[in-house]
Design an enzyme around this catalytic site. Structure first.
Site, PDB file in Angstrom:
ATOM      1  N   ASN A 168       0.804  -1.215   0.000  1.00  0.00           N
ATOM      2  CA  ASN A 168       0.000   0.000   0.000  1.00  0.00           C
ATOM      3  C   ASN A 168       0.842   1.272   0.000  1.00  0.00           C
ATOM      4  OD1 ASN A 168       0.268  -1.525   2.541  1.00  0.00           O
ATOM      5  ND2 ASN A 168      -0.360   0.416   3.478  1.00  0.00           N
ATOM      6  N   GLN A 198      -4.554  -4.247  -2.387  1.00  0.00           N
ATOM      7  CA  GLN A 198      -4.052  -3.247  -3.343  1.00  0.00           C
ATOM      8  C   GLN A 198      -3.886  -3.833  -4.739  1.00  0.00           C
ATOM      9  OE1 GLN A 198      -3.784  -0.055  -2.723  1.00  0.00           O
ATOM     10  NE2 GLN A 198      -3.932  -0.014  -0.489  1.00  0.00           N
ATOM     11  N   SER A 218     -10.934  -5.404  -0.212  1.00  0.00           N
ATOM     12  CA  SER A 218     -11.637  -4.279   0.411  1.00  0.00           C
ATOM     13  C   SER A 218     -12.311  -3.411  -0.652  1.00  0.00           C
ATOM     14  CB  SER A 218     -10.611  -3.443   1.178  1.00  0.00           C
ATOM     15  OG  SER A 218     -11.239  -2.362   1.793  1.00  0.00           O
ATOM     16  N   GLY A 219     -13.584  -3.072  -0.430  1.00  0.00           N
ATOM     17  CA  GLY A 219     -14.327  -2.286  -1.420  1.00  0.00           C
ATOM     18  C   GLY A 219     -13.820  -0.862  -1.573  1.00  0.00           C
ATOM     19  N   THR A 256     -26.723  -9.266   9.254  1.00  0.00           N
ATOM     20  CA  THR A 256     -27.420  -8.950   8.004  1.00  0.00           C
ATOM     21  C   THR A 256     -26.443  -8.279   7.044  1.00  0.00           C
ATOM     22  OG1 THR A 256     -29.457  -8.731   9.206  1.00  0.00           O
ATOM     23  CG2 THR A 256     -29.388  -7.694   7.026  1.00  0.00           C
ATOM     24  N   CYS A 347       2.008  13.796  10.697  1.00  0.00           N
ATOM     25  CA  CYS A 347       1.162  14.224  11.807  1.00  0.00           C
ATOM     26  C   CYS A 347       1.860  14.186  13.147  1.00  0.00           C
ATOM     27  CB  CYS A 347      -0.073  13.350  11.873  1.00  0.00           C
ATOM     28  SG  CYS A 347      -0.941  13.359  10.346  1.00  0.00           S
TER      29      CYS A 347
HETATM   30  N1  PLP Z   1      -4.276  -4.368   3.634  1.00  0.00           N
HETATM   31  C1  PLP Z   1      -3.808  -3.394   2.854  1.00  0.00           C
HETATM   32  C2  PLP Z   1      -2.660  -3.672   1.933  1.00  0.00           C
HETATM   33  C3  PLP Z   1      -4.365  -2.133   2.911  1.00  0.00           C
HETATM   34  O1  PLP Z   1      -3.894  -1.155   2.130  1.00  0.00           O
HETATM   35  C4  PLP Z   1      -5.429  -1.896   3.810  1.00  0.00           C
HETATM   36  C5  PLP Z   1      -5.978  -0.538   3.978  1.00  0.00           C
HETATM   37  O2  PLP Z   1      -5.230   0.433   4.038  1.00  0.00           O
HETATM   38  C6  PLP Z   1      -5.919  -2.956   4.586  1.00  0.00           C
HETATM   39  C7  PLP Z   1      -5.315  -4.176   4.474  1.00  0.00           C
HETATM   40  C8  PLP Z   1      -7.092  -2.765   5.513  1.00  0.00           C
HETATM   41  O3  PLP Z   1      -8.244  -2.632   4.732  1.00  0.00           O
HETATM   42  P1  PLP Z   1      -9.676  -2.140   5.323  1.00  0.00           P
HETATM   43  O4  PLP Z   1      -9.596  -0.669   5.427  1.00  0.00           O
HETATM   44  O5  PLP Z   1     -10.661  -2.571   4.310  1.00  0.00           O
HETATM   45  O6  PLP Z   1      -9.886  -2.831   6.608  1.00  0.00           O
END
Ligand code: PLP
Length: 769
Positions: A168, A198, A218-219, A256, A347
């Site tokens: 990511n 990713q 992940s959506g 649900t 940050c």
């Molecule tokens: N794995 C990777 C490589 C990600 O980039 C992310 C989100 O940043 C996640 C897992 C976690 O995903 P979610 O936000 O859908 O829980």
């Protein structure tokens, strides 16, 4: 409170943070809204409304199989990838508990650059389920590629191995086929999770042709809304539900279903699967977008360094650093110019690098200065063109602030002048510029800021008058000497001592306490050196002010750079080997006799974003200091009390904590965003934009409700306190910044420094425009 519909994006925002989350495609949003409005049934209901909802659920599952190449195995809808990761890990660990294994020292392997959700979940459930395995990171090489030899040597002891399709932060992808060979050759049965978050939509996936056991998706990383995801589970892989209850998803995941979210995935999957639709761009097109962005970046940052190898990275991610610029500098500038990117350490007041880049062995400046720019597989040519133009425009602001050098001959007339405070890891470097004489002075330099200083000096052809330290600890490297070497051509040769002071080139001034102090000039001001042994034996203060007839009276001093002798909220510690509390007692009295109670003190540390202080404030805070200055305690009494105080400095504070900090801060008064316009209309107000000059320059808006916005960056807040001392009581000040954090800090400092009517805007420009 603002109405939700009042919260709007800025016009022409350039969103380049798709690895964090993507915008929702209009088709996906329409599908979700349609489902909420018209197909609101519960898929578990047997009436027709339910049957319609069930159709959406089932058809989306079929489409999911198609886009990830899963002809068999389970597809389970989840709330997102973190839930998928939990489910996979619990399933694998529970299986390890139930099926006896004969591994004497079991391990749980994960790639060193995995998203935190993976190692943290492994550690958590390893402990909760009492597995007793060691959680071990698989090292990566300089390109972020997993060490296959390490896997070959360790995977036979593994209960589970977790790797990722693409990273990511860097977009680095792994060779899944090669990985499969090395894993299965050495342990055919180990449970293997591949985090595909990713990868979806960017690389082709064919789950059924692999022996991957679990793959979370992940959506919101692929144009869907937050709160929806799905996971693939290989037919033969053990499975334990993470959420039990009403038995939805065939009992594999109760609760649900999030049908609107699932409907949005349906729309996205259809676009992905449709070869005639060009919403999702081909690899070659994405590579051309990356090349275009890289070209724009190279034009504005000739010194740019990429933190990953494009050959083994997805084209949609560019992770880079620019020497001399912190990730905060770049990210704040881009944000002001409406370009959204992300920065690893932006940050934090403590400088932290990226664990991903650290694992790849990148130098700390690259890790700490990393910027991630990520577009998405559905980005358009027009968006990339616009982004390139916006990047080029934004960087002009940086040149004008002397943060980067112009590579053309244009003569930038920088407005940079006066006192600036640069903070790195809670240490303050004070830079004083006299624009007219083109002279510049650096006090208590931090090596990490030297490149920034060098650029500033080169940008305006300044002469470096001196590089001074207020003290040097025993083992500390001699920073002034190191920096002098780098800037050798930009400062006069001299025989400088350890603190960077050249005894040969000094004049003298008489201070308020009657002492004759050595001094140097900068413009028409002087900097006098006052010996203040105590914190260390070589501690001094530098007094900057305007001399008259050979005297530098207390009233004529603008700033005192007091090192660690006095801190904001405490007396500097005196429990080092090179400390001497009795000498510190004398030094405090000598300093107090040379300045006024209101002279602005500029210490070498700022642990709590308080910027500056004065003797008056410090005496109100410290009974001991008060007594020393009033002569109500003798040296022996001070030494005893000080020893007690120093004992309270906790081990975790050392060695950075050079003072004893205990400061409560007045809350500033908020002007909530919805009231801001009325407030500005009704009151005579000076609006202070406390972001840095390059951000202010990049932000086109210069008025708020017809009030002119004045730029007072945090780096120049101390100077503002000095210059506006006369308006403390009468004027109203409203501080504003990007999100309300810097404006809050500025407002608190102004209040603490005696400004009567100070306000700030929580949420900042993000909520007001
Ligand atoms: N794995 C990777 C490589 C990600 O980039 C992310 C989100 O940043 C996640 C897992 C976690 O995903 P979610 O936000 O859908 O829980």
């Amino acid at each position: 409170m603002l109405n939700l519909t009042d919260i709007q994006p800025q016009q022409n925002e350039v969103y380049l943070d798709n690895n964090a989350t993507t915008p929702v495609l209009p088709q996906a949003a329409a599908a979700a809204i349609h489902t909420m409005n018209l197909c609101y049934g519960n898929p578990s209901s047997s009436h027709m409304t339910g049957v319609r909802a069930k159709y959406i659920l089932d058809s989306t599952r079929t489409l999911a199989r198609q886009v990830i190449g899963a002809t068999d195995g389970k597809i389970i809808f989840t709330s997102g990838a973190t839930e998928g990761i939990q489910t996979a890990i619990i399933s694998a660990l529970n299986a390890a508990r139930q099926t006896p294994h004969h591994i004497s020292k079991p391990v749980l392997l994960y790639g060193a650059t995995e998203h935190k959700a993976v190692p943290e979940t492994l550690k958590h459930w390893n402990q909760m389920l009492n597995i007793g395995a060691e959680v071990v990171a698989i090292p990566v090489d300089n390109d972020g590629i997993l060490d296959f030899d390490f896997i070959a040597a360790n995977v036979d002891s593994a209960l589970m191995i977790c790797t990722m399709a693409a990273n990511n932060e860097t977009g680095v992808f792994q060779d899944l086929q090669g990985l499969e060979v090395v894993i299965r050759d050495n342990n055919p049965n180990v449970l293997w999770m591949v985090d595909c978050v990713q990868g979806l939509g960017k690389i082709s996936l064919n789950m059924s042709n692999t022996s991957i056991d679990y793959a979370p998706f992940s959506g919101h990383k692929l144009y869907g809304p937050k709160g929806i995801g799905f996971m693939y589970v290989r037919e033969t892989a053990p499975y334990t539900p993470f959420i039990a209850g009403g038995g939805q998803e065939n009992g594999l995941r109760s609760g649900t279903e999030n049908l609107p979210g699932i409907a949005s995935l349906n729309a996205i999957f259809k676009l992905l699967a449709d070869e005639n639709d060009d919403t999702f761009k081909s690899h070659d097109v994405l590579v051309s977008y990356r090349a275009q962005l890289a070209k724009a970046l190279a034009e504005v940052f000739p010194e740019i360094v990429y933190n990953h190898n494009f050959d083994c990275s997805l084209p949609t991610t560019l992770n880079f650093a620019v020497k001399g610029l912190s990730s905060k500098d770049i990210m704040n500038l881009f944000d002001a110019a409406k370009i959204r990117v992300s920065a690893g350490s932006a940050c934090s007041s403590k400088v932290t690098g990226s664990f991903v880049l650290d694992a790849m062995g990148k130098p700390s400046w690259q890790s700490e200065g990393a910027i991630r720019m990520s577009f998405g597989p559905a980005s358009t040519q027009a968006e990339i063109d616009y982004a390139c133009t916006a990047i080029k425009n934004a960087v002009m602001a940086m040149r004008n602030s002397c943060l980067i050098l112009s590579d053309t001959d244009e003569n930038v007339d920088s407005k940079v002048n006066g006192l600036q405070q640069w903070i790195y890891d809670q240490q303050c470097t004070w830079c004083y510029i006299d624009k007219d004489s083109k002279e510049v002075l650096l006090i208590d330099p931090v090596p990490e800021l030297v490149a920034k200083f060098d650029t500033l000096v080169s940008c305006q052809n300044y002469t470096v008058k001196a590089i001074l330290a207020t003290h040097i600890h025993d083992q500390q490297s001699n920073c002034p000497a190191e920096i002098r070497e780098i800037l050798a051509t930009k400062m006069p040769a001299g025989s400088y001592d350890q603190l960077g002071w050249d005894p040969a080139s000094t004049l003298t001034v008489i201070l308020e306490n009657g002492e004759t102090a050595p001094a140097i000039t900068i413009g028409n001001k002087v900097v006098a050196q006052l010996a203040l042994p105590g914190h260390t034996s070589n501690s001094v203060a530098y007094l900057l002010g305007t001399p008259s007839a050979g005297k530098l009276t207390a009233n004529a001093i603008d700033y005192v750079f007091c090192g660690d002798t006095l801190q904001i909220g405490g007396i500097g510690r005196s429990d080092f080997k090179v400390s001497d509390s009795e000498a510190l007692y004398q030094s405090i009295q000598r300093l107090a006799a040379s300045i006024t109670n209101q002279t602005l003190m500029c210490p070498a540390h700022d642990y709590k974003q308080l910027f500056t202080t004065s003797l008056e404030l410090e005496c109100a805070n410290s009974a001991l200091l008060n007594k020393v200055i009033a002569g109500n305690v003798d040296a022996a009494g001070f030494v005893a009390s000080k020893a007690e105080l120093d004992k309270k400095i906790t081990v975790s504070d050392a060695p950075e904590l050079c003072g004893n900090i205990n400061k409560s801060i007045d809350p500033s008064i908020d002007v909530n965003p919805e009231n801001l316009v009325a407030f500005l209309v009704e009151n005579d107000v000076m609006v202070l934009d406390v972001r840095e000059p390059h951000e202010f320059a990049a932000h086109q808006q210069k008025y708020l409700a017809d009030q002119k916005i004045v730029n007072v960056p945090l780096t120049k807040l101390t100077e503002f306190v000095h210059d506006f001392a006369g308006q403390k009581q009468d004027e109203n000040f409203v501080c504003i910044c990007r999100s309300g954090s810097r404006s809050d800090a500025a407002a608190k400092t102004l209040k603490r420094m005696g400004f009567a009517n100070v306000y700030h805007v929580p949420g900042g420009y993000a909520l007001v425009s």
